[in-house]
Scaffold this motif. Structure first.
Motif, PDB file in Angstrom:
ATOM      1  N   ARG A 152      12.366 -12.037  10.388  1.00  0.00           N
ATOM      2  CA  ARG A 152      11.702 -13.165   9.341  1.00  0.00           C
ATOM      3  C   ARG A 152      10.613 -12.312   9.677  1.00  0.00           C
ATOM      4  O   ARG A 152      10.096 -12.046   8.708  1.00  0.00           O
ATOM      5  N   SER A 153       9.993 -10.902  10.519  1.00  0.00           N
ATOM      6  CA  SER A 153       8.892 -10.425  10.484  1.00  0.00           C
ATOM      7  C   SER A 153       8.971  -8.973   9.690  1.00  0.00           C
ATOM      8  O   SER A 153       8.533  -8.972   8.502  1.00  0.00           O
ATOM      9  N   VAL A 154      10.218  -8.233   9.235  1.00  0.00           N
ATOM     10  CA  VAL A 154      10.886  -7.635   8.686  1.00  0.00           C
ATOM     11  C   VAL A 154      10.987  -8.427   7.269  1.00  0.00           C
ATOM     12  O   VAL A 154      10.732  -7.172   5.690  1.00  0.00           O
ATOM     13  N   PRO A 184      10.600 -11.010   4.990  1.00  0.00           N
ATOM     14  CA  PRO A 184      10.006 -12.718   4.914  1.00  0.00           C
ATOM     15  C   PRO A 184      10.206 -13.301   4.145  1.00  0.00           C
ATOM     16  O   PRO A 184       9.945 -13.892   3.435  1.00  0.00           O
ATOM     17  N   ALA A 211      12.566 -13.783  15.027  1.00  0.00           N
ATOM     18  CA  ALA A 211      11.220 -13.720  14.926  1.00  0.00           C
ATOM     19  C   ALA A 211      11.188 -12.055  14.355  1.00  0.00           C
ATOM     20  O   ALA A 211      10.281 -11.955  13.385  1.00  0.00           O
ATOM     21  N   LYS A 212      11.995 -11.351  14.626  1.00  0.00           N
ATOM     22  CA  LYS A 212      11.777  -9.871  14.087  1.00  0.00           C
ATOM     23  C   LYS A 212      12.201  -9.784  12.602  1.00  0.00           C
ATOM     24  O   LYS A 212      11.843  -8.771  11.967  1.00  0.00           O
ATOM     25  N   ASP A 248      14.223 -13.441  19.796  1.00  0.00           N
ATOM     26  CA  ASP A 248      12.663 -12.932  18.570  1.00  0.00           C
ATOM     27  C   ASP A 248      13.787 -12.440  17.958  1.00  0.00           C
ATOM     28  O   ASP A 248      13.198 -11.682  17.191  1.00  0.00           O
TER      29      ASP A 248
END
Length: 261
Positions: free
Chosen positions: A246-248, A250, A243-244, A240
């Protein structure tokens, strides 16, 4: 994914190094639930003096070193990554072996960038590997492989990420010297930040090498770090976190210069 990094100082005695690895791995137990154990570059046999011929000491992929690694992988029910010199008909390869919990050889990575820097000429004693990223699935996670001097070439880390890696493993024998520890930490952190991945780096310690095996998270924070003496560094890598990050941030998705091949 739970990881353990073994920091050690290898000798120019292959049998003694096998004994050293088994004694350090004896500190780990199957009940620890470790998914991945990482040993340094040249764990099988140290580089030795600059004029030491590595061809006579190189071993095949079914030789005593890999057999020992396989036995320990089975005992711990884990995957082990370790560095060795791989025998050929001429100069050997500087090779990482990946051995699974069943004791089977799952992958190899032959060091691409040989250490022709800081007054050394690794290419006089070893062959470079094929220019191809190696990514292997471990505990359901895609893990990319690089070795020591490869760390100074960001395009390899990016190629591993483009091939799916969410963790990059870096076994090393990072020679000690002026600026070297700063370079080690900075480059490992940079590879984590620019690729939003975990970076797991197991280095040789002792007087000759920098040591400081460490784990970096996808934000570039050092999770844990050894000093220079023999040590085992453990950490839990949470998918996670990737994923976090890469979300914040990108940055991979925002690239405008894409791979050409």
């Amino acid at each position: 994914m739970r990881v353990a990094l073994l920091q050690l100082a290898a000798d120019i005695d292959s049998a003694a190094n096998r004994d050293l690895v088994t004694s350090q791995l004896a500190e780990l137990d199957v009940d620890d639930g470790i998914d991945l154990v990482v040993l340094p570059e040249a764990t099988m046999h140290d580089f030795g003096a600059p004029d030491l011929d590595l061809a006579p000491i190189a071993e095949p992929l079914d030789g005593p070193f890999v057999q020992m690694i396989a036995a320990e992988a089975v005992r711990l029910r884990t995957t082990i990554v370790a560095g060795m010199f791989e025998r050929t008909d001429g100069l050997p390869f500087n090779t990482l072996v990946v051995v699974g919990p069943d004791g089977q050889l799952r992958a190899t990575y032959r060091k691409i960038h040989l250490y022709d820097s800081f007054g050394y000429k690794e290419s006089e004693r070893l062959l470079p590997g094929e220019i191809a990223p190696v990514v292997v699935e471990i505990a359901g996670r895609p893990v990319g492989l690089m070795t020591c001097y490869d760390l100074r070439f960001p395009e390899l880390a990016r190629a591993l990420v483009d091939a799916g890696a969410e963790t990059i493993v870096v076994p090393a024998a990072w020679v000690a010297g002026e600026h070297k520890l700063d370079h080690w930490r900075t480059l490992l952190t940079a590879r984590a930040i620019e690729n939003t991945v975990h970076v797991v780096a197991a280095g040789q310690g002792g007087d000759r090498y920098t040591g400081h095996s460490l784990v970096v998270d996808p934000w570039g924070s050092i999770v844990d770090e050894a000093a220079s003496e023999p040590a085992i560094v453990q950490a839990v890598l949470d998918a996670d976190d990737v994923a976090k990050a890469r979300s914040v941030n990108p940055s991979l998705a925002n690239r405008r210069i894409k791979p050409t091949s």
